[in-house]
Write an enzyme that holds these catalytic residues in place. Structure first.
Site, PDB file in Angstrom:
ATOM      1  N   HIS A 138      27.783  64.036  86.494  1.00 24.32           N
ATOM      2  CA  HIS A 138      27.871  63.699  87.919  1.00 24.32           C
ATOM      3  C   HIS A 138      27.827  62.200  88.194  1.00 24.32           C
ATOM      4  CE1 HIS A 138      27.686  67.832  89.076  1.00 24.32           C
ATOM      5  NE2 HIS A 138      26.458  68.021  88.625  1.00 24.32           N
ATOM      6  N   ASP A 178      29.567  74.118  83.099  1.00 31.53           N
ATOM      7  CA  ASP A 178      28.362  73.971  83.911  1.00 31.53           C
ATOM      8  C   ASP A 178      28.574  74.638  85.272  1.00 31.53           C
ATOM      9  OD1 ASP A 178      25.871  71.728  83.796  1.00 31.53           O
ATOM     10  OD2 ASP A 178      26.459  72.326  85.828  1.00 31.53           O
TER      11      ASP A 178
END
Length: 382
Positions: free
Chosen positions: A137, A174
């Site tokens: 991220h 994920d």
């Protein structure tokens, strides 16, 4: 060409806060379980079918600057020295609190992933596992989602700068969309970014629509499969078989990099998907088989999210390790590891694959199947 696990105890310094859900114990418990199964070579028994442990090789500041702005790196360094400083750039939030030594700890995670990819590309190993990596991220100019530096992006950009003809397929399973990696390679035709995740309408970071397909020279080399809440093994299998597998085969990469967040598990406290431990094993088998078919088996596996850290993440990532070795592990979990979990206050599972799965009513199952099939049909329609 023994497979390697890139790890040393200094990687445990990536510890955002005592209360933070991203626990470094996820990695140490994983290594403990892998070792308990006898999958790490020792001086007394260096036989085949085991990993060697390899410490990360240091990287320089210029490697970070391949992906991150200089002003952001400087902000991380300032916060690393003075965690109370207000430096902005997403640092000092609940998701990404500043901590002493943060720059060094985050840089070491990047170094581990760079070492793993270098090891495979140099031909020393065909498979490598960097369980502390997968911080997907982090953006060019800000921290986000528990991620300070984007280790996968740095490692891949660095590899491309050294090998201009290289082609990389990055596959992310994920629960959260691989937004930082997608951002880094949106315009890059030499990297295919494929992310299977919970629909961003329901989960952080709110991105990852199937309509996001890259831009410019990279148009078509970004693929997103946003799954509805409660989607589990069947949804992941369909997404992989119908979308990811054929695209990767067509792309013909030289190496595959995978991010293997375990937070799609149904018990995870931060997500709403329905994966199971056997479901992950199924996916890992597919990823390993795909690497064998398209790029001579060359596969670099990273960790990622996962917040049922005591009993789920170590089992999932141990099965990932077994897939890299092409081994089928006994289902009986070694007693020594069970005692380790008890010492941390948990009640350990006794079976590696034991998992009741989510308790869903028939209407929910039908809705999940319908919504999953719908999004995959939209992707395949172009």
């Amino acid at each position: 060409m023994r497979p390697v696990i890139v790890y040393d105890t200094l990687l445990g310094a990536y510890d955002l806060a005592p209360w933070h859900p991203l626990r470094p114990e996820r990695v140490t418990l994983t290594l403990d379980l892998i070792a308990a199964y006898g999958l790490i070579a020792t001086g007394d028994d260096p036989g085949p079918g085991r990993f060697s442990l390899l410490p990360p090789r240091a990287i320089d500041r210029e490697a970070l600057a391949l992906v991150h702005d200089e002003t952001y790196i400087e902000a991380v360094e300032r916060a690393s020295i003075d965690p109370d400083a207000r430096v902005g750039h997403g640092i000092g939030t609940g998701d990404d609190p500043a901590f002493a030594g943060m720059h060094e700890a985050a840089t070491r995670v990047v170094a581990a992933t760079c070492t793993a990819l270098d090891h495979v590309l140099s031909g020393v190993s065909v498979r490598a596992f960097a369980p502390a990596g997968g911080l997907h991220h982090a953006h060019r100019d800000r921290a986000a989602g528990f991620c300070i530096y984007n280790d996968a992006a740095v490692a891949m950009v660095r590899a491309l700068s050294e090998r201009p003809d290289l082609r990389i397929a990055y596959i992310d399973i994920d629960a959260h969309h691989a937004d930082g990696v997608q951002e880094a390679f949106c315009n890059e035709p030499r990297v295919l970014v494929a992310s299977i995740h919970e629909d961003g309408r329901y989960l952080f970071p709110g991105t990852g629509s199937y309509r996001e397909r890259g831009a410019g020279d990279g148009l078509g080399t970004t693929i997103n499969v946003p799954l509805p809440p409660y989607a589990g093994p069947d949804g992941y299998r369909l997404a992989f078989d119908k979308v990811v597998d054929p695209l990767v085969r067509s792309f013909a990469p030289d190496v595959i990099v995978t991010q293997n967040g375990a937070d799609a598990h149904w018990s995870d406290p931060l997500t709403s998907l329905g994966m199971t431990v056997p479901g992950y094993e199924m996916l890992f088998t597919r990823l390993s088989t795909l690497a064998d078919r398209v790029c001579g088996g060359r596969l670099v596996a990273l960790g990622g999210g996962g917040y049922s850290w005591l009993t789920v993440v170590p089992r999932v990532w141990t099965l990932l390790a077994a897939s890299l070795l092409r081994l089928d592990l006994s289902d009986e979990i070694p007693a020594a590891w069970q005692e380790r979990v008890r010492a941390l206050g948990g009640e350990p599972p006794t079976r590696l694959r034991e998992d009741p799965g989510p308790d869903l009513d028939d209407d929910t199952v039908a809705r999940v199947e319908h919504d999953t099939a719908h999004v995959i049909s939209r992707i395949m329609a172009g």
